[in-house]
Design a protein around this motif. Structure first.
Motif, PDB file in Angstrom:
ATOM      1  N   TRP A 151       0.818  -1.217   0.000  1.00  0.00           N
ATOM      2  CA  TRP A 151       0.000   0.000   0.000  1.00  0.00           C
ATOM      3  C   TRP A 151       0.850   1.264   0.000  1.00  0.00           C
ATOM      4  O   TRP A 151       1.930   1.332   0.549  1.00  0.00           O
ATOM      5  N   LYS A 212      -3.113   0.576  -4.166  1.00  0.00           N
ATOM      6  CA  LYS A 212      -2.593  -0.781  -3.961  1.00  0.00           C
ATOM      7  C   LYS A 212      -1.398  -0.958  -4.895  1.00  0.00           C
ATOM      8  O   LYS A 212      -1.406  -0.469  -6.028  1.00  0.00           O
ATOM      9  N   ASN A 229      -3.157  -8.547  -3.023  1.00  0.00           N
ATOM     10  CA  ASN A 229      -2.924  -7.123  -2.750  1.00  0.00           C
ATOM     11  C   ASN A 229      -4.230  -6.330  -2.619  1.00  0.00           C
ATOM     12  O   ASN A 229      -4.346  -5.467  -1.758  1.00  0.00           O
ATOM     13  N   GLU A 230      -5.217  -6.650  -3.440  1.00  0.00           N
ATOM     14  CA  GLU A 230      -6.479  -5.908  -3.375  1.00  0.00           C
ATOM     15  C   GLU A 230      -7.154  -6.112  -2.014  1.00  0.00           C
ATOM     16  O   GLU A 230      -7.593  -5.164  -1.367  1.00  0.00           O
ATOM     17  N   VAL A 233      -5.199  -4.423   0.900  1.00  0.00           N
ATOM     18  CA  VAL A 233      -5.382  -2.972   0.943  1.00  0.00           C
ATOM     19  C   VAL A 233      -6.779  -2.616   1.438  1.00  0.00           C
ATOM     20  O   VAL A 233      -6.952  -1.652   2.186  1.00  0.00           O
ATOM     21  N   THR A 276      -7.232   2.724  -5.317  1.00  0.00           N
ATOM     22  CA  THR A 276      -8.284   1.848  -4.795  1.00  0.00           C
ATOM     23  C   THR A 276      -9.404   2.650  -4.147  1.00  0.00           C
ATOM     24  O   THR A 276     -10.573   2.391  -4.390  1.00  0.00           O
TER      25      THR A 276
END
Lengths: 305, 305
Positions: A151, A212, A229-230, A233, A276
């Protein structure tokens, strides 16, 4: 030599082709065309007739080999682990609270969080940057896939930059509301009184833009896979929202559709980072109102087995 | 009447077709084949040669018309908004804290959250269900796309059920580690000492299984679009993790790869719900250790503009 001559020559060697050669060439051309079409469809499954996808997904297009955020890295990048392979394990520091203390704390925290509301009218009153830094540090305590901490938080206070962000968001949101989102989505948002105009973007003292990192880099410059990762975050953003509310500030959780690439370039962020969330943070306007929503009762969200 | 006869008949009416009719029919057949292939490719972009996707993505396959979680509903479902269209807006209840109070609270909350660690060895000591219910209620205060609240929390205390969940997870995780994840992923996880055996699943007093509702249902039984359901549930999970830690309990944020469908069926959850996270919750084992990780310093995650 034209095609008829080719036909004649072939027919001398293979008589059965004399009659059917245009037929055979056509089949070959069509098979080739079908293969090309098939590959194109696989490479770009988007279609004009499909509804627009959020920029988070659109943006994945400019990545190579990382369309699936949890994809294993290319074979030639295999090497040592991202964390030290001799990482020490140490005793957990833990002080057990009494059951009563735990119960009281869980109730108090519930009471605190129950007063959080998404706010759309902000005051321009200033907030100490130290508070914002503590809030970002708190979000940084979130867990992440293989401890990759994927992040970047961009905190904007510069008015000129806020105005530019507002211009990008309003330009895209206007198109979203008028063309991309579809009648049902726009209808579903009406009771919440959201619209393409976003005055708060130039009024709130802070804009927090959550990026992200779809992949990272190892010390040797090679790509480092950022597993989940999504999700990492978004979990961190839940902690961020909690920290904002706990500090006595308000925010709005927004996912500006299709604005990611332009805002990323505006803020000078690298290509491995994707926008994001965009959160204005500050105090509410004195006359701020909120929709009179209720939350689902516990029995609607909890199943005990 | 065979094809040659058709050719003869056509040639009487349209002489230019006499020579080229097999050619024309072939083109038509090939164009048809190409269209079918193209559609097939669009409908199922998955490919044997691609790495496995997490079950969260795999599972989307069994949904109709909802592959994109933010997709607008089909035209024939357009109707009034999901929330009442005359939803009242009321003044925000807000008491402004002093700047010093905000700063102190932000620092104290940072100190609290900095002690959170992901724990892999649990004690079987019991925890009051009231605490767990408060924690779930707190997660339920999260924001969500168009206030759809697209989450279901299944809390498992029944030992037989915990053992069955453990069996499913260990079976899949063994395949994940040995075949699906790839050498680099397994290597990246080694320093964290995670492996396919998950003893904690039958030891921790609670398992919290977080399901996202990929779509919901309106009162008239029609499908209701859940905008940004994955992100909403992950944000709520960040608040959930915060509530668990605040109450003095520990947890482990896990995303069991490919276990979703089997666990969903085991728990009797409907098809619109997809497993997102599996969290054991309780006290740590007395001898619990954690990897000696550090977190990124603020300057690595914060950019101020």
């Amino acid at each position: 030599m034209d095609l008829n001559e080719v036909g004649m020559e072939i027919s001398e060697k293979m008589p059965f082709l004399a009659e059917y050669w245009p037929f055979i060439i056509t089949v070959l051309v069509c098979v080739l065309a079908a293969i090309v079409l098939f590959k194109t469809a696989l490479d770009s499954p988007s279609d004009e007739s499909l509804p627009p996808e959020p920029d988070l997904l659109d943006e994945l297009d400019d990545l190579e080999g990382l369309d699936d955020e949890n994809e294993a890295p290319a074979e030639d990048e295999d090497e040592g682990p991202a964390l030290p392979s001799d990482l020490k394990h140490v005793p957990l520091q833990f002080e057990r609270r009494t059951p009563l203390e735990s119960l009281t704390r869980s109730q108090e925290f519930l009471d605190l969080m129950s007063t959080r509301r998404t706010v759309r009218s902000f005051s321009s009153d200033p907030v100490s940057p130290e508070i914002i830094r503590n809030i970002i540090k708190t979000a940084g305590t979130a867990p992440s896939g293989a401890h990759t901490e994927p992040w970047t938080y961009v905190v904007v206070t510069d008015m000129e930059m806020k105005v530019k962000i507002r211009e990008i968001v309003e330009h895209e949101e206007r198109i979203n509301y008028e063309r991309r989102m579809g009648d049902q989505w726009v209808t579903d948002l009406k009771p919440l009184k959201t619209f393409w105009e976003k005055e708060y973007l130039s009024v709130a003292p802070y804009l927090i833009l959550v990026f992200k990192q779809v992949y990272g880099f190892k010390e040797n410059g090679r790509k480092k896979t950022h597993y989940y990762n999504e999700m990492s975050v978004a979990i961190a953003s839940g902690i961020l929202l909690t920290a904002i509310h706990n500090a006595g500030l308000v925010s709005l959780t927004s996912t500006p559709l299709n604005c990611g690439p332009a805002i990323r370039v505006l803020l000078g962020r690298p290509k491995n980072e994707k926008l994001t969330l965009l959160l204005p943070v500050g105090y509410p306007a004195p006359d701020a109102t909120v929709p009179d929503l209720t939350r689902k009762p516990l029995e609607d969200i909890l199943v005990e087995i």
